[in-house]
Write an enzyme that holds these catalytic residues in place. Structure first.
Site, PDB file in Angstrom:
ATOM      1  NE  ARG A 253      -3.695   0.124   1.928  1.00  0.00           N
ATOM      2  CZ  ARG A 253      -4.705  -0.174   1.132  1.00  0.00           C
ATOM      3  NH1 ARG A 253      -4.940  -1.409   0.810  1.00  0.00           N
ATOM      4  NH2 ARG A 253      -5.480   0.767   0.651  1.00  0.00           N
TER       5      ARG A 253
ATOM      6  CB  CYS B  86      -2.291  -5.681   5.668  1.00  0.00           C
ATOM      7  SG  CYS B  86      -0.695  -6.016   6.397  1.00  0.00           S
TER       8      CYS B  86
END
EC number: 2.5.1.7
Length: 419
Positions: free
Chosen positions: A91, A115
């Site tokens: 991310r 995640c």
């Protein structure tokens, strides 16, 4: 895929040296794109996400070398797109967007991976850049940002506290024309560290560590040498490891003032804690921890990244403890796995009710995200018998050599190479 095989129970005690903070190193690496002279970044942890970030910077045209420190020379950056094949695993790559559009007037980043914890949208990054004058388009899975000339300073009130978006806006605003004020800014130590890195390069930033950050735009940023702060979450993880195994530990190369909320809860659990300038010691004197109530919230409250470790602590503690997660949804995926080891817990909405048990038993379990996986490995260290933790690539994203560090504390743990 690699696995960990852990044989328990063991008492974890000794000394551990804490690595640099992943959550500061990543934004700092991307912020180096703003610099028109070479930078040297010290104390950068050796992690999968760091390797991916360095690879991405290289693809953009920066010269990146690692020999102890990470050296970045972004003078010749000539590619302004962060492609899907690199971004899909991490991310943090969204942090390339602000520096690219601020310095080069254009940037595009594939929508990110990382995640799987609930909704982590990039909306706040996008609206922040738009308020600074960037034009944003979402096309073919990419966020594309552009601006004619320089970005313009703005008064930005964040809809909600977001570490990621605070970093994006702060980095972009360093090269904007005029003054930017970020209200309801994140206050995390890693934000302060990123701001201090930018100041080293010549940025004018004040208020970092409060909810109101002021950035006066400058024409250009130069180079410099900067040392990343120690990882407070790694520190907290090892302190919990000693607490649940009734052991004693000294964490060195850490920063105690970034862990006030965590240390307070460990004291509530019965730990004897001492702190120095760059060390923390914890001693359980052989006692079982007492259950504690925890509510996660943005800094300086209790960090969501320590929630899974304290869930485990409560599950082997005396009594019943409540853990409420207010930062991320869907962040209790470790609880069913710990239940396979004999833990007794109920999930009600965003709270897990932990009924402490005397002991856990080894089992085959699966890591689902970074911090959850750390709690499963620690559970294996104190459980009776053998625990196999699957999908440990999650752990490698956030902990440097965790098995070596645990082994030095007395854990019986080995990495089993996958096919």
């Amino acid at each position: 895929m690699d696995k960990f095989r852990v044989q328990g129970p063991t008492k974890l005690q000794g000394e551990v040296t804490i690595s640099g903070a992943k959550n500061a190193a990543l934004p700092i690496l991307f912020a180096a794109l703003l610099a028109e002279e070479p930078v040297e970044i010290q104390n950068v942890p050796k992690l999968k996400d760091v390797d991916t970030s360095m690879k991405l910077l290289s693809q953009l045209g920066a010269k990146v070398e690692r020999n102890g420190s990470v050296h970045i020379d972004a003078r010749d950056v000539n590619v302004f797109c962060a492609p899907y094949d690199l971004v899909k695993t991490m991310r943090a790559s969204i942090w390339a967007l602000g520096p690219l559009v601020a310095r080069f007037g254009q940037g595009q980043v594939s929508l990110p991976g990382g995640c799987t914890i609930g909704a982590r949208p990039v909306d706040l990054h996008i609206s922040g850049l738009e308020q600074l004058g960037a034009t944003i388009k979402l096309e073919e899975g990419y966020v594309k940002a552009s601006v004619d000339g320089r970005l313009k300073g703005a008064h930005i009130v964040m809809d909600k506290v977001s570490v990621g978006a605070t970093v994006t806006i702060m980095c972009a605003a360093t090269l904007a024309e005029g003054t930017t004020i970020i209200e309801n800014a994140a206050r995390e130590p890693e934000i302060v560290d990123t701001a201090n890195f930018l100041i080293t390069l010549g940025a004018k930033i004040s208020g970092q560590g409060t909810d109101r950050i002021v950035i006066e735009g400058v024409e250009r940023l130069g180079g410099g040498v900067y040392r990343v702060l120690p990882d407070r979450i790694e520190t907290g993880t090892f302190l919990v490891a000693a607490a649940i195994s009734r052991g004693k530990i000294i964490c060195r190369n850490t920063q105690p003032d970034t862990l006030d909320a965590v240390l307070a809860k460990l004291r509530d659990a019965g730990a004897d804690i001492e702190v120095g300038e760059d060390w923390i010691s914890l001693d359980m004197h052989g006692k079982r921890p007492k259950a504690v109530n925890v509510r996660t919230a943005p800094h300086p409250a209790f960090p969501t990244d320590m929630q899974a470790q304290f869930t485990l602590l409560n599950l082997v503690a005396e009594g019943t403890g409540f853990i409420t997660e207010t930062v991320f949804e869907n962040r209790f995926m470790h609880v069913p796995e710990l239940s396979r080891m004999g833990a007794h817990a109920e999930i009600e909405s965003n709270t897990v009710i932990c009924h402490g048990v005397e002991k856990l038993s080894g089992a085959q379990v699966m890591a689902t995200d970074l911090r959850a996986s750390a709690s499963l490995v620690l559970a294996g260290c104190i459980a009776e018998g053998t625990t196999v933790v699957d999908r440990i690539y999650h752990i490698d994203r956030g902990y440097e050599r965790i098995e070596d560090k645990l082994r030095a504390l007395g854990a019986n743990i080995e990495r089993v190479k996958g096919e």
